[in-house]
Write a protein that holds these residues in place. Structure first.
Motif, PDB file in Angstrom:
ATOM      1  N   THR A 159      39.017  37.873  34.220  1.00 25.20           N
ATOM      2  CA  THR A 159      39.408  36.811  34.956  1.00 25.20           C
ATOM      3  C   THR A 159      40.888  36.398  35.138  1.00 25.20           C
ATOM      4  O   THR A 159      41.211  35.293  35.787  1.00 25.20           O
ATOM      5  CB  THR A 159      38.919  35.407  34.023  1.00 25.20           C
ATOM      6  OG1 THR A 159      39.383  35.532  32.883  1.00 25.20           O
ATOM      7  CG2 THR A 159      37.350  35.633  33.781  1.00 25.20           C
ATOM      8  N   SER A 164      40.682  39.837  38.175  1.00 23.34           N
ATOM      9  CA  SER A 164      39.675  39.195  39.190  1.00 23.34           C
ATOM     10  C   SER A 164      39.881  39.828  40.326  1.00 23.34           C
ATOM     11  O   SER A 164      38.881  40.062  41.198  1.00 23.34           O
ATOM     12  CB  SER A 164      40.141  37.756  39.482  1.00 23.34           C
ATOM     13  OG  SER A 164      41.262  37.355  39.765  1.00 23.34           O
ATOM     14  N   HIS A 185      33.042  32.236  31.666  1.00 25.81           N
ATOM     15  CA  HIS A 185      33.271  32.611  33.010  1.00 25.81           C
ATOM     16  C   HIS A 185      32.603  33.864  33.553  1.00 25.81           C
ATOM     17  O   HIS A 185      32.766  34.357  34.564  1.00 25.81           O
ATOM     18  CB  HIS A 185      34.743  33.306  32.956  1.00 25.81           C
ATOM     19  CG  HIS A 185      35.622  32.347  32.284  1.00 25.81           C
ATOM     20  ND1 HIS A 185      35.857  30.967  32.889  1.00 25.81           N
ATOM     21  CD2 HIS A 185      36.476  32.279  31.156  1.00 25.81           C
ATOM     22  CE1 HIS A 185      36.770  30.435  32.227  1.00 25.81           C
ATOM     23  NE2 HIS A 185      37.307  30.924  31.448  1.00 25.81           N
ATOM     24  N   VAL A 309      42.824  31.529  34.202  1.00 23.07           N
ATOM     25  CA  VAL A 309      41.613  32.107  34.968  1.00 23.07           C
ATOM     26  C   VAL A 309      42.251  32.397  36.465  1.00 23.07           C
ATOM     27  O   VAL A 309      42.524  31.271  36.983  1.00 23.07           O
ATOM     28  CB  VAL A 309      40.516  31.258  34.684  1.00 23.07           C
ATOM     29  CG1 VAL A 309      39.240  32.132  35.703  1.00 23.07           C
ATOM     30  CG2 VAL A 309      40.053  31.086  33.547  1.00 23.07           C
TER      31      VAL A 309
END
Length: 317
Positions: A159, A164, A185, A309
């Motif tokens: 994340t 990501s 998440h 995040v």
């Protein structure tokens, strides 16, 4: 103009927002009015002077050379030098200036031949600002470890800005991605392309029964020793951090050890590849929080908390 300035290494409080002289573009430079930038792990490491033994390589032994940080930017071209023919005032652009820095300011000078590209139609400037630093490290991961169709890839720290992006890039290459992140998440990383999620806060991912062709530690909080059992016979491990005492670099240099240290690749191919993925919608931004420039100290604190995040945006303009 207003800029976030630091004259010495230290905690977030060494940064303060001040009025500084406006830069002027030379004949082969572009002047950008910055709308958005980010605070990322690179910025916090340079600000703190970490690791201390690398200071002469990037900043200066006793004090930083680049006093205005910020390596990701998006904004509008304000002016161009006489030798610049492919940019014009009013163009929406985004790019990356690690090493030079300067994006934590209202105006930024960028070499015309540097990483500065047009923002794809339909993409907000704020979103464009977060699509260089993380993706270019993730691109190096995928290239150096030859991530491709059908490979089993585990991304630890799925994340973060790098993680990501790594999930998305590996999925775009046809890999079967397992993402390690907090349980809350899980839906996010599945939307990014993960086939399977391991909840880091509920189980020890290093004890997972599956085996992988590639293990990417995108947060630098694990180690080859801990992840070795997860690798298939020809599998390889890589981390986004040097490791304690530079161990990941040392292991990568040792013959026969299945560790790779994916230093970022030359800008040209990386830029084009990332830009194509953004334009096609296969690489999308993940934004956690926004901070105005005047609250950049709080942004540094939040990034260093390890809770972010995706990316933390600094709204400059």
């Amino acid at each position: 103009m207003r800029a976030a300035v630091h004259d010495r290494y230290g905690p977030p409080e060494v940064v303060s927002v001040r009025d500084v002289a406006e830069p002027e573009p030379r004949e082969s430079e572009v002047l950008v009015r910055v709308v958005a930038s980010t605070v990322n792990r690179t910025d916090t490491a340079y600000r703190a002077g970490r690791p201390w033994f690398a200071r002469p390589l990037y900043g200066g032994w006793r004090r930083p050379r680049a006093t205005v940080l910020g390596c990701e930017f998006a904004g509008v071209v304000e002016a161009v030098g006489e030798a610049v023919g492919d940019r014009a005032p009013g163009d929406r652009v985004y790019g990356y200036v690690e090493g030079r820095f300067g994006a934590h300011a209202e105006l930024l000078v960028v070499p015309a031949g540097g990483w500065i590209d047009p923002v794809p139609d339909g993409l907000d400037l704020t979103d464009a600002a977060v699509l260089t630093e993380g993706p270019h490290y993730a691109w190096a991961f995928c290239e150096r470890l030859h991530v491709g169709t059908g490979q089993a890839v585990l991304v630890h720290g799925a994340t973060g800005a790098i993680g990501s992006a790594a999930v998305q890039l590996a999925a775009a290459r046809g890999a079967v991605v397992t993402a390690v992140c907090d349980a809350e998440h899980a839906d996010l990383v599945r939307r990014l392309g993960a086939h399977r999620v391991i909840a880091r806060d509920r189980t020890d991912f290093t004890q997972d029964p599956e085996r992988f062709d590639v293990v990417l530690d995108a947060v630098g909080k694990s180690s080859f020793a801990a992840c070795r059992r997860l690798l298939r016979p020809a599998g390889a491990y890589a981390s986004s951090e040097l490791g304690r005492g530079g161990v990941n670099v040392l292991l990568a240099a040792a013959p026969g050890v299945r560790v790779r240290f994916p230093a970022p690749l030359p800008e040209g191919p990386t830029r084009r590849g990332i830009h194509d993925l953004i334009t096609s919608g296969r690489l999308v931004p993940v934004v956690d929080r926004h901070y105005p420039l005047e609250e950049i100290v709080a942004a540094h604190h939040y990034v260093e908390s390890g809770r972010k995040v995706g990316s933390v945006v600094v709204d400059v303009g």
